[in-house]
Scaffold this motif. Structure first.
Motif, short mmCIF file in Angstrom:
data_model
loop_
_atom_site.label_atom_id
_atom_site.label_comp_id
_atom_site.label_asym_id
_atom_site.label_seq_id
_atom_site.Cartn_x
_atom_site.Cartn_y
_atom_site.Cartn_z
N GLN A 31 -2.52 -6.05 3.10
CA GLN A 31 -3.87 -6.05 3.18
C GLN A 31 -3.96 -5.26 4.54
N ALA A 32 -3.10 -5.63 5.55
CA ALA A 32 -3.30 -5.08 6.77
C ALA A 32 -2.96 -3.56 6.87
N GLN A 33 -1.97 -3.11 6.23
CA GLN A 33 -1.35 -1.78 6.17
C GLN A 33 -2.48 -0.95 5.39
N ASN B 180 6.57 -4.19 2.85
CA ASN B 180 5.94 -5.40 2.25
C ASN B 180 6.03 -5.56 1.01
N LEU B 181 5.64 -4.42 -0.03
CA LEU B 181 5.68 -4.37 -1.39
C LEU B 181 7.01 -4.87 -1.77
N LEU C 247 5.19 -15.05 -0.12
CA LEU C 247 4.31 -14.13 -0.86
C LEU C 247 2.85 -14.07 0.15
N LYS C 248 2.67 -15.08 0.56
CA LYS C 248 1.33 -14.96 1.51
C LYS C 248 1.43 -14.30 2.64
N VAL C 249 2.63 -14.33 3.38
CA VAL C 249 2.96 -13.40 4.50
C VAL C 249 2.95 -11.78 4.01
N THR C 250 3.69 -11.76 2.82
CA THR C 250 3.81 -10.24 2.52
C THR C 250 2.42 -9.68 2.21
N ASP D 55 8.15 -7.97 -4.01
CA ASP D 55 8.74 -8.00 -5.34
C ASP D 55 10.06 -8.75 -5.43
N GLN D 56 10.80 -8.76 -4.38
CA GLN D 56 11.98 -9.47 -3.89
C GLN D 56 11.75 -10.93 -3.90
N THR D 57 10.80 -11.30 -3.39
CA THR D 57 10.42 -12.97 -3.53
C THR D 57 10.02 -13.08 -4.83
N ARG D 58 9.23 -12.55 -5.65
CA ARG D 58 8.78 -12.88 -7.04
C ARG D 58 10.04 -12.80 -7.82
N GLN D 59 11.19 -12.05 -7.58
CA GLN D 59 12.24 -11.72 -8.43
C GLN D 59 13.09 -12.80 -8.28
N MET D 60 13.22 -13.41 -6.87
CA MET D 60 14.12 -14.61 -6.67
C MET D 60 13.41 -15.70 -7.19
N SER D 61 12.21 -15.96 -7.11
CA SER D 61 11.38 -17.14 -7.58
C SER D 61 11.48 -17.10 -9.20
#
Length: 129
Positions: free
Chosen positions: A16-18, A109-110, A8-11, A114-120
């Motif tokens: 933010q960069a994009q 990135n979004l 989540l931190k990396v994404t 979302d995928q990481t959040r769903q997996m968690s």
């Protein structure tokens, strides 16, 4: 759980960069016809976010030093005695292409966020059973 938070931190850093890149590109597009305007560029830089995880951040804004376009328009208020003035060095096609690339990178990135959040969430549901 730390792998999820690292992802989540990396994404988040990518988002933010994009977003910063899109703001800069929109500024360039808005000033395509502004006399004397120089295109702004922004590199990305690696940014450590955790012990062994590296994210990305927007670097310092720099001005493109390519020559400004010489425009011949004797009626323009900035025209010199030869009827020319210096326009901008912004190429609208390049800016639009870069904006599309930044938008797609932002969306990727979004989606990853979302995928990481769903997996968690799915893991927490499994652990509750």
């Amino acid at each position: 759980m730390s792998d999820f938070s690292n992802a989540l931190k990396v994404t988040t850093t990518g988002l933010q960069a994009q977003a910063a890149r899109l703001r800069l590109l929109s500024e360039n597009i808005a000033n395509v016809d502004t006399p004397g305007y120089r295109r702004k560029t922004m590199p990305f830089e690696a940014m450590p976010t955790a012990a062994d995880v590296t994210g990305v951040r927007a670097g310092d804004v720099a001005l493109d030093r390519t020559d400004l376009e010489v425009v011949h328009d004797p009626a323009h208020p900035l025209a010199d005695e030869t009827g020319t003035y210096l326009g901008s060095n912004v190429d609208l096609i390049i800016e639009i292409a870069d904006a599309r690339e930044a938008q797609r990178s932002y969306e990727a990135n979004l989606k990853m966020f979302d995928q990481t959040r769903q997996m968690s969430t799915s893991l927490m549901d499994l652990l509750r059973r």
